[in-house]
Write an enzyme that holds these catalytic residues in place. Sequence first.
Site, PDB file in Angstrom:
ATOM      1  N   GLU A   1       0.810  -1.226   0.000  1.00 44.58           N
ATOM      2  CA  GLU A   1       0.000   0.000   0.000  1.00 44.58           C
ATOM      3  C   GLU A   1       0.840   1.271   0.000  1.00 44.58           C
ATOM      4  OE1 GLU A   1      -0.568  -2.622   1.886  1.00 44.58           O
ATOM      5  OE2 GLU A   1      -2.667  -3.225   1.711  1.00 44.58           O
TER       6      GLU A   1
ATOM      7  N   PHE B   1     -11.731  -7.238  13.954  1.00 39.47           N
ATOM      8  CA  PHE B   1     -10.670  -7.716  13.076  1.00 39.47           C
ATOM      9  C   PHE B   1     -10.317  -6.628  12.060  1.00 39.47           C
ATOM     10  CE2 PHE B   1      -9.408 -10.020   9.125  1.00 39.47           C
ATOM     11  CZ  PHE B   1      -8.155 -10.412   9.584  1.00 39.47           C
ATOM     12  N   GLN B   2      -9.047  -6.321  11.933  1.00 39.14           N
ATOM     13  CA  GLN B   2      -8.520  -5.310  11.030  1.00 39.14           C
ATOM     14  C   GLN B   2      -9.128  -3.919  11.251  1.00 39.14           C
ATOM     15  OE1 GLN B   2      -8.517  -6.967   6.989  1.00 39.14           O
ATOM     16  NE2 GLN B   2      -6.488  -7.797   7.441  1.00 39.14           N
TER      17      GLN B   2
ATOM     18  N   LYS C   1     -17.564  -0.547   6.137  1.00 39.23           N
ATOM     19  CA  LYS C   1     -18.012  -1.519   5.148  1.00 39.23           C
ATOM     20  C   LYS C   1     -19.520  -1.436   4.880  1.00 39.23           C
ATOM     21  CE  LYS C   1     -17.383  -6.236   3.625  1.00 39.23           C
ATOM     22  NZ  LYS C   1     -16.745  -7.537   3.870  1.00 39.23           N
TER      23      LYS C   1
ATOM     24  N   MET D   1      24.440   8.456   2.621  1.00 33.75           N
ATOM     25  CA  MET D   1      24.231   9.745   3.279  1.00 33.75           C
ATOM     26  C   MET D   1      24.479   9.635   4.779  1.00 33.75           C
ATOM     27  SD  MET D   1      23.766  12.838   2.816  1.00 33.75           S
ATOM     28  CE  MET D   1      22.875  13.503   1.429  1.00 33.75           C
TER      29      MET D   1
HETATM   30  C1  LIG Z   1      12.381   5.320   5.341  1.00 31.71           C
HETATM   31  C2  LIG Z   1      13.660   5.976   5.703  1.00 31.71           C
HETATM   32  N1  LIG Z   1      14.449   5.439   6.646  1.00 31.71           N
HETATM   33  C3  LIG Z   1      15.629   6.033   6.982  1.00 31.71           C
HETATM   34  C4  LIG Z   1      16.030   7.191   6.376  1.00 31.71           C
HETATM   35  C5  LIG Z   1      17.353   7.856   6.764  1.00 31.71           C
HETATM   36  N2  LIG Z   1      18.273   7.886   5.622  1.00 31.71           N
HETATM   37  C6  LIG Z   1      18.430   8.986   4.847  1.00 31.71           C
HETATM   38  S1  LIG Z   1      19.485   8.742   3.595  1.00 31.71           S
HETATM   39  C7  LIG Z   1      19.780   7.156   4.045  1.00 31.71           C
HETATM   40  C8  LIG Z   1      20.735   6.296   3.254  1.00 31.71           C
HETATM   41  C9  LIG Z   1      20.195   5.939   1.936  1.00 31.71           C
HETATM   42  O1  LIG Z   1      21.020   4.978   1.338  1.00 31.71           O
HETATM   43  P1  LIG Z   1      20.961   4.726  -0.219  1.00 31.71           P
HETATM   44  O2  LIG Z   1      19.575   4.562  -0.651  1.00 31.71           O
HETATM   45  O3  LIG Z   1      21.886   3.608  -0.535  1.00 31.71           O
HETATM   46  O4  LIG Z   1      21.474   6.080  -0.813  1.00 31.71           O
HETATM   47  P2  LIG Z   1      22.941   6.734  -0.792  1.00 31.71           P
HETATM   48  O5  LIG Z   1      22.930   7.779   0.267  1.00 31.71           O
HETATM   49  O6  LIG Z   1      23.912   5.645  -0.499  1.00 31.71           O
HETATM   50  O7  LIG Z   1      23.076   7.316  -2.148  1.00 31.71           O
HETATM   51  C10 LIG Z   1      19.069   6.845   5.196  1.00 31.71           C
HETATM   52  C11 LIG Z   1      19.122   5.552   5.897  1.00 31.71           C
HETATM   53  C12 LIG Z   1      15.141   7.735   5.415  1.00 31.71           C
HETATM   54  N3  LIG Z   1      15.396   8.895   4.813  1.00 31.71           N
HETATM   55  N4  LIG Z   1      13.984   7.095   5.084  1.00 31.71           N
END
Ligand SMILES: Cc1ncc(C[n+]2csc(CCOP(=O)(O)OP(=O)(O)O)c2C)c(N)n1
Lengths: 170, 577
Positions: free
Chosen positions: B51, B113-114, B163, B483
């Site tokens: 979803e 439920f749900q 529902k 990052m």
């Molecule tokens: C759902 C979610 N969880 C955690 C984060 C924190 N976060 C921001 S950037 C990142 C790393 C992303 O890694 P990747 O997709 O490999 O991209 P890169 O920075 O390596 O290009 C994280 C964990 C986020 N933005 N969204």
Amino acid sequence: MSHISILMENQPGALSRVVGLFSQRGYNIDSLSVAPTNDSSLSRLTMVVKEEESIISQILKQLNKVIDVVEVQNLSDIESVSLEIAIVKLKITEKEAKKIIESAFPVVGEIINHKDAFVMIKLIGSNHEVDDFLLSLNKQKFLEVTRSGLLGMGTGENFLISESETTIEY
Amino acid sequence: MKKESGGSALIRALADENVDLLFGYPGGAALHIYDAIYQQDKVQHILVRHEQAAVHAADGYARATGKVGTVLVTSGPGATNAITGIATAYMDSIPLVVISGQVASHLIGTDAFQETDMMGISRPIVKHSFLIQSPEEIPEVVKKAFIIAKTGKPGPVVIDVPKDMTDPNHLFDYQYPKDIKMRSYSAPSEEEESNVDEAVSLLEKAKKPVLYAGGGIIQGNASEELKKLAKIMNAPVTNTLMGLGAFPATHENFIGMLGMHGTYEANMAMHEADLIFALGSRFDDRTTNNPKKYSLNAKKIHLDCDYGSIEKIINVDVSLNGDAKKILNQILNKIDPKNIDKASIDLWNNEILNWRETHGLNHDLLDKKFHQKQILPQQVIQSLYKSTNGKAFITSDVGQHQMFAAQYYKFDEPRKWINSGGLGTMGFGLPSAMGVKFAFPDEDVVCVTGEGSIQMCIQELSTCMQYGLPVKIINLNNRALGMVKQWQDMQYGGRYSSILYEDSLPDFVKLAESYGHVGMKVEDISELEERMDECISMKDKLVFMDVYVDPDEHVYPMLEAGGNMSEMRVSKTKKTF
Ligand SMILES: Cc1ncc(C[n+]2csc(CCOP(=O)(O)OP(=O)(O)O)c2C)c(N)n1
Ligand SMILES: [Mg+2]
């Protein structure tokens, strides 16, 4: 302190949207009262919030954005009257109660119930007056209090009424 | 007049609202609605695999088209899975209508439920929400939901449908309302003359103006007006992350994105400006750095359709509240080119050019290319830009790859850059690309992602197969949550806590192939451009291009936390403060 009056749709969920704006930001609502108006599709809500002015002005803007909110008025910014109603329950005789009421000025009191060893008194005053009165009560005898929260209304032409519905075509 | 049930009325109302695509996932509480979908052919339902992806897909569709995206999920887990998507749309002010099934009215509040309190859970992340209380009100509620989602500051609207409200045996006369009555809601309009006059006088006096444009210019379809204003004033324009494309990146007045990873020249210009005109941008903390030290010498004008965004973070000299297009036209009608301080602005533009020459993006990159061993992520974006002629829709996930895409793909048109700027939702890229591809089947749609983010919604490769969605996935594979790694490098002494996968990454080529797509792996810089051309040229195939990039690359410039807009790190070793 800010005293805010809100006219909103009398709908489930409307109150939680308004209250949510405060809780979400970690602001406490000091007092809150809400009831339908003469138009049963609208509720009027009055609240007291103790936050800095910049926070209040931000909150007022956010309140205006809530779809269920029809009008918002900051009573602290205009000339307005306010009062609070409280009911206290004390373990005293009726005679003692009458004495307390006599000395309560400027709070106006009245006995509204007497059962077993307990008396209930209705009080009307400004919120400071009600505060002061409650402080003056003998702790051993003072059992319960319920307060309406500070009610208020702008004076003269400071109305808080609903503008007519806007029709949105699309 | 044909009678409808609540379920069929709901779908018919969507058709009356010209909805062609409904992204969703079925379940118990929504089954009457799904049966109604089966029995008509105006609204096509797209079955996703999660979803969250349904909401992101509708969101991508909405961002690319400017129309309202529409979603249908079941109660309980269906509704909660949708929440991340709704919050993503809310933060970026994207118009969505999300319909959630709910347990029957008499069961609400019994932990049936749900059952989930969708109204309660979604409350802080929706523009508005409705709980259907009688089947007959469904057409009117749908109408209201679309109007609220789309007008003013757009946003997601939830309709929670118990529902029993969709019972196929309860029939009533259907009529779709032409208009609706609302007591408290009105769309933004023009601004009062006096405020416009004040703004014009500040614009005419400015010696060092910056036009700082955000997503509101895209949502408000006001790019043309912005271009006119920039031309009349010859003023530099910077875009926020959300505003990329609002002003053409190849335009001579464009000085790049500003903010956390904005260009050196854009951030310097913000710091040194004597007038900042914020247009549909909200002084988000990623674009101001420390608000107390923010552009202290500049007068500020703020144009926003949302009264609540004005003076929320930064106090301004003139506020313009209303529709961006209308208000910009008011300004254009009043501003007198003769009164503009052209000579000073020329000097100002030169100053900005000098900044670009010392620390601009490409300058830094040339340096690196000189002794590179591995593919630099920036080069991948430049290569992508070339192969797509700068014309593709680019969606992205969140991380370093997102910032490289924002910095190096030069967006010349609005609605082409689609990313989760406000919430920063990893997992957004692929599903949003699906939504865009549905809307623009003949255009190149590319998801720039990282090996971390793509795995958050990778199940949608299956949806892409089912519906034949030949999007392109460019995976900037740095074998790390890059990052986060960058922050750990800079602020935690290189202590890499939980950002590596220890050889557990899938073989993305085989993975793509197992769904029937094309997989490619690129490790050598010498083959990058050729493989990129090949990837983009496969018009009817989804291509997953796994590009191994230098894992030690950081995103620069980077604003120094707590500092002003001129305090930046411009490379691993150079800083301005
Ligand atoms: C759902 C979610 N969880 C955690 C984060 C924190 N976060 C921001 S950037 C990142 C790393 C992303 O890694 P990747 O997709 O490999 O991209 P890169 O920075 O390596 O290009 C994280 C964990 C986020 N933005 N969204
Ligand atoms: Mg990575």
